[in-house]
Design an enzyme around this catalytic site. Sequence first.
Site, PDB file in Angstrom:
ATOM      1  N   SER A  61       0.981  -1.025   0.140  1.00  0.00           N
ATOM      2  CA  SER A  61      -0.317  -0.494  -0.127  1.00  0.00           C
ATOM      3  C   SER A  61       0.679   1.508  -0.271  1.00  0.00           C
ATOM      4  O   SER A  61       0.277   2.860   0.258  1.00  0.00           O
ATOM      5  CB  SER A  61      -1.463   0.057   1.203  1.00  0.00           C
ATOM      6  OG  SER A  61      -1.737  -0.704   1.058  1.00  0.00           O
ATOM      7  N   LYS A  64       0.813   3.200  -2.779  1.00  0.00           N
ATOM      8  CA  LYS A  64      -0.660   4.165  -3.188  1.00  0.00           C
ATOM      9  C   LYS A  64      -0.398   5.947  -3.449  1.00  0.00           C
ATOM     10  O   LYS A  64      -0.815   7.141  -3.412  1.00  0.00           O
ATOM     11  CB  LYS A  64      -2.232   3.961  -1.811  1.00  0.00           C
ATOM     12  CG  LYS A  64      -2.102   2.337  -2.231  1.00  0.00           C
ATOM     13  CD  LYS A  64      -2.971   2.292  -1.475  1.00  0.00           C
ATOM     14  CE  LYS A  64      -3.538   0.461  -1.251  1.00  0.00           C
ATOM     15  NZ  LYS A  64      -3.706   0.117   0.503  1.00  0.00           N
ATOM     16  N   TYR A 188      -3.594  -1.991 -10.234  1.00  0.00           N
ATOM     17  CA  TYR A 188      -3.896  -1.756  -8.567  1.00  0.00           C
ATOM     18  C   TYR A 188      -2.983  -3.390  -7.676  1.00  0.00           C
ATOM     19  O   TYR A 188      -1.840  -3.139  -6.813  1.00  0.00           O
ATOM     20  CB  TYR A 188      -5.135  -2.147  -7.931  1.00  0.00           C
ATOM     21  CG  TYR A 188      -5.187  -1.838  -6.495  1.00  0.00           C
ATOM     22  CD1 TYR A 188      -5.193  -0.953  -5.925  1.00  0.00           C
ATOM     23  CD2 TYR A 188      -5.243  -3.691  -6.291  1.00  0.00           C
ATOM     24  CE1 TYR A 188      -4.652  -1.239  -4.714  1.00  0.00           C
ATOM     25  CE2 TYR A 188      -5.607  -3.431  -4.705  1.00  0.00           C
ATOM     26  CZ  TYR A 188      -4.810  -2.714  -3.792  1.00  0.00           C
ATOM     27  OH  TYR A 188      -5.014  -2.533  -2.263  1.00  0.00           O
ATOM     28  N   TYR A 240      -4.856   3.404   7.748  1.00  0.00           N
ATOM     29  CA  TYR A 240      -6.341   3.468   7.952  1.00  0.00           C
ATOM     30  C   TYR A 240      -6.990   2.990   9.302  1.00  0.00           C
ATOM     31  O   TYR A 240      -6.405   4.158  10.331  1.00  0.00           O
ATOM     32  CB  TYR A 240      -6.027   1.717   7.911  1.00  0.00           C
ATOM     33  CG  TYR A 240      -5.143   1.845   6.087  1.00  0.00           C
ATOM     34  CD1 TYR A 240      -5.936   2.028   5.421  1.00  0.00           C
ATOM     35  CD2 TYR A 240      -4.051   0.663   7.051  1.00  0.00           C
ATOM     36  CE1 TYR A 240      -4.607   1.476   4.111  1.00  0.00           C
ATOM     37  CE2 TYR A 240      -3.132   0.423   5.462  1.00  0.00           C
ATOM     38  CZ  TYR A 240      -3.896   0.573   4.588  1.00  0.00           C
ATOM     39  OH  TYR A 240      -2.766   0.701   3.335  1.00  0.00           O
ATOM     40  N   VAL A 258       0.843  -3.682   4.241  1.00  0.00           N
ATOM     41  CA  VAL A 258       0.754  -4.973   4.552  1.00  0.00           C
ATOM     42  C   VAL A 258       2.276  -6.133   4.056  1.00  0.00           C
ATOM     43  O   VAL A 258       2.872  -6.632   4.657  1.00  0.00           O
ATOM     44  CB  VAL A 258      -0.195  -6.027   3.773  1.00  0.00           C
ATOM     45  CG1 VAL A 258      -1.569  -5.198   4.722  1.00  0.00           C
ATOM     46  CG2 VAL A 258      -0.503  -6.340   2.875  1.00  0.00           C
TER      47      VAL A 258
HETATM   48  O1  DON Z   1      -4.769  -4.791  -2.104  1.00  0.00           O
HETATM   49  C1  DON Z   1      -3.974  -5.696  -0.804  1.00  0.00           C
HETATM   50  O2  DON Z   1      -5.086  -6.003   0.108  1.00  0.00           O
HETATM   51  C2  DON Z   1      -2.828  -5.014  -0.676  1.00  0.00           C
HETATM   52  N1  DON Z   1      -1.836  -4.779  -1.763  1.00  0.00           N
HETATM   53  C3  DON Z   1      -2.902  -3.821   0.566  1.00  0.00           C
HETATM   54  C4  DON Z   1      -3.331  -3.787   2.197  1.00  0.00           C
HETATM   55  C5  DON Z   1      -2.168  -2.765   2.246  1.00  0.00           C
HETATM   56  O3  DON Z   1      -0.981  -2.837   2.131  1.00  0.00           O
HETATM   57  C6  DON Z   1      -2.904  -2.648   3.788  1.00  0.00           C
HETATM   58  N2  DON Z   1      -1.136  -1.641   4.165  1.00  0.00           N
HETATM   59  N3  DON Z   1      -1.333  -1.702   5.481  1.00  0.00           N
END
Ligand code: DON
Length: 306
Positions: A61, A64, A188, A240, A258
């Site tokens: 993320s 982003k 994405y 978040y 993540v």
């Molecule tokens: O879409 C997802 O769930 C992952 N590609 C990215 C989520 C993420 O990195 C949340 N961050 N802490």
Amino acid sequence: MQIIIDEIASNMMQLQDKGNVASYIPELAKIDANQFAISVALPNGEIFNAGCFKTLFSIQSISKVFTLTLALDKLGETLWSRVGREPSGDPFNSIVQLEHEHGKPRNPFINAGAIAVADAIMQGHKSSKMLAEILHFVRFLADDKSIGIDENVARCEAHSGARNISLAYFMASFGQFENPVPDVLNTYFSHCSIAMNTEQLAKAGLFLANNGKNPNTGFPIVSSQRAKRINALMLTCGHYDGSGEFAFRVGLPGKSGVGGGILAIAPGKASIAVWSPGLDTIGNSKLGTYALELFAAETGWSVFGD
Ligand code: DON
């Protein structure tokens, strides 16, 4: 600076509870939690590193931040008709607010928001073209042509992506999507799968600590007002439903992923990247957050004062 981060890195390696690696993306579940890296890039070009700062990890993320920057460049203020600027107070992959809010995600950093941003920047182009553009931008920012996408992670995300696929089709049901949903999801998943090390990531974020300017050339990447606003969104939404806690403990704009990375910005001072793959229950790097808390306390660089 080197002394500060060496000490933080050695403290982190001694801690027993390193959190748990993300399990819902099987490729990330394989990573050894026992790793820590920190890099601090200064606007004058100096860079300080400690731990395994050459090890590549999935930026997830954190990407982003780069797609938001591209989206603001392409669409300007009209982007805000597609995505809001408020913290969601819900987990990063939540769907609950979307129905009440007619398919408009709360902010560009929750998954739904970043998927909407991916749709907005594609502007009818194929995802391969869009990904080339995103990679070009990240390589330019980090001044490193070797940066690429980890295709195994991207494929794995697509296979285990039921939640994101649901979010995308749910938003599309409100009639706002401009591109085919599978193409948007491919953009994405792939930008989340960009692999970088902390040194590259700290360099890539430096424009946000430097009033929007590229520290190598002095030319603006974004205006200083836009840099300020991206930092504001990172502070309020970048972790978040853990954004309040991160502001409380660290006091810097930050964006987590993540994969266990966090990019933090000390405006006017430094861009800091940390990585440790074990996560807390919200999905943010456990040791990464702790390391940044120590770093902010040592340097006095919290945006709220020392
Ligand atoms: O879409 C997802 O769930 C992952 N590609 C990215 C989520 C993420 O990195 C949340 N961050 N802490």
